[in-house]
Design an enzyme around this catalytic site. Structure first.
Site, short mmCIF file in Angstrom:
data_model
loop_
_atom_site.label_atom_id
_atom_site.label_comp_id
_atom_site.label_asym_id
_atom_site.label_seq_id
_atom_site.Cartn_x
_atom_site.Cartn_y
_atom_site.Cartn_z
N ARG A 46 146.83 -63.85 20.63
CA ARG A 46 145.70 -63.64 21.55
C ARG A 46 144.76 -62.65 20.88
NH1 ARG A 46 146.34 -58.91 21.19
NH2 ARG A 46 144.68 -58.68 22.70
N ASP A 234 135.16 -60.98 24.09
CA ASP A 234 135.56 -62.39 23.91
C ASP A 234 134.35 -63.30 23.78
OD1 ASP A 234 138.04 -61.12 25.22
OD2 ASP A 234 138.68 -63.01 24.33
N LYS A 245 138.26 -58.31 28.42
CA LYS A 245 139.44 -58.21 29.29
C LYS A 245 139.11 -57.66 30.67
CE LYS A 245 142.63 -59.45 28.63
NZ LYS A 245 142.88 -60.82 29.16
O1 MRU Z 1 143.66 -62.25 26.94
P1 MRU Z 1 143.57 -61.62 25.57
O2 MRU Z 1 144.68 -60.70 25.27
O3 MRU Z 1 143.34 -62.66 24.50
O4 MRU Z 1 142.23 -60.76 25.66
C1 MRU Z 1 141.84 -60.02 24.54
C2 MRU Z 1 140.62 -59.21 24.77
O5 MRU Z 1 140.05 -59.18 25.83
C3 MRU Z 1 140.09 -58.48 23.58
O6 MRU Z 1 139.43 -57.31 23.96
C4 MRU Z 1 139.10 -59.37 22.81
O7 MRU Z 1 139.61 -60.64 22.60
C5 MRU Z 1 138.74 -58.78 21.50
S1 MRU Z 1 140.11 -58.66 20.41
C6 MRU Z 1 139.57 -57.95 18.97
#
Ligand code: MRU
Length: 342
Positions: A46, A234, A245
């Site tokens: 992830r 994201d 997140k």
């Molecule tokens: O649901 P996840 O764990 O994939 O979410 C990750 C995040 O929200 C991170 O902050 C984002 O992907 C950036 S990772 C460098």
């Protein structure tokens, strides 16, 4: 111990199964596009940049048994299939599109040559991610000073990328460059990326930190224990609105109230040029069990309704700067983003 999210070796992509961290370190061998889809969808891997690189290898695995007939039609189908693994992180679609374009540009060549070029591109993307993260750390660390405490949410470290991380790279570099840097890491309910992954990475890097539950963040700010906040992303819309997140938006609003700088940290590949504002970003809704359960144990009554959005959107007005591998973007983001995408 070095934490490595993925490693390509002998026609296999080994993915560290992050669902088992911090207790077990299991590398999942992935050899097919289905393995990659599963790894992304089930969150063995992830974090937006890591998802992107894994998907690039997924494109390669998908082509392995393809013949010349309808190659491009089939490749497009593989792209759509991989893109469906998770909806919010644009790095996934960005990566599969980049691979598709490599194939498209080499249309006149043999299918075997195109397959080789696809693998070469996936490897290149892996290498680039690590390099970009170092650059992000360099730029971001200029915003911090001796004795600063940096707050962060979720996991943006080596586990969320190929190496070094994004917001985590800013933390790491600040720690190397300035004296007495410390961190406050949010546990990040419901999936606990902060408690399980960021705490592990901070501990490994010997960076002083405190872990808190998400609902403690406002109190920490009110107590003047926080000098700046760094978060990943994201997807960043054209105007700087940022999906990250769940809980990020709350932090940004609190930060503004307490006059604490709030920084989004991400590679340029996280910017979606096709989306004018945050309202257009698709937000993943995950399994209600993540909310009704904690650590595999039910904590809420049976048969209740649950909301479980995995991400939220922070409006650009709450963001002081966006730190990228090409520099620090300031407001108005519409213009600074346009300039950097040129
Ligand atoms: O649901 P996840 O764990 O994939 O979410 C990750 C995040 O929200 C991170 O902050 C984002 O992907 C950036 S990772 C460098």
């Amino acid at each position: 111990m070095k934490l490595v999210s993925l490693k390509f070796k002998g026609e296999t992509l080994y993915i560290l199964d992050q669902r088992k961290l911090p207790f077990e370190f299991v590398n999942m061998p992935c050899k097919t596009k289905e393995d990659i889809w599963e790894a992304i969808n089930k969150m063995m891997i992830r974090g937006a940049p890591a998802i992107g690189v894994a998907a690039a290898y997924g494109m390669y695995f998908g082509t392995k048994n393809l013949e010349e007939e309808k190659f491009f039609q089939k490749l497009n189908k593989i792209k759509k299939y991989l893109d469906s693994a998770r909806p919010t992180a644009i790095n996934l679609k960005w990566a599969t599109e980049r691979i598709y374009q490599v194939a498209e540009k080499n249309k006149g060549k043999t299918v075997n040559t195109i397959k080789r070029l696809i693998l070469k591109e996936a490897k290149m993307m892996e290498k680039e991610d690590a390099e970009q993260n170092l650059s992000i750390g360099k730029y971001g660390s200029t915003l911090f000073h001796d004795n600063d405490t940096i707050m962060t949410i979720c996991n943006t470290g080596a586990l969320a990328t190929v190496a070094h991380g994004t917001a985590f790279s800013v933390i790491r570099r600040s720690f190397e460059k300035h004296k007495n840097i410390s961190v406050i890491a949010l546990e990040t309910r419901p999936y606990l990326q902060g408690a399980r992954l960021t705490a592990l990475e901070l501990k490994e890097a010997k960076i002083p930190f405190h872990l808190i539950t998400d609902n403690m963040s406002g109190f920490m700010m009110a107590k003047k224990l926080v000098n700046g906040i760094v978060v990943g992303a994201d997807r960043i819309a054209n105007n700087g609105d940022t999906a990250n997140k769940i809980g990020t938006y709350t932090l940004a609003v609190l930060a503004r109230y307490h006059k604490i700088p709030f920084y989004v940290v991400a590679p340029i590949s996280t910017i979606d040029p096709n989306i004018p504002g945050g309202a257009d970003i698709p937000i993943e809704e995950r399994n209600p069990e993540e909310v009704t359960h904690c650590g595999g144990k039910r904590v809420a009554p049976e048969k209740i309704k649950v909301y479980n959005p995995a991400f939220d959107v922070t409006p650009n007005k709450f963001i002081d700067a966006i730190i990228t591998e090409k520099g620090i973007l300031r407001k108005p983001f519409k213009e600074s983003i346009k300039r950097i995408l040129k």
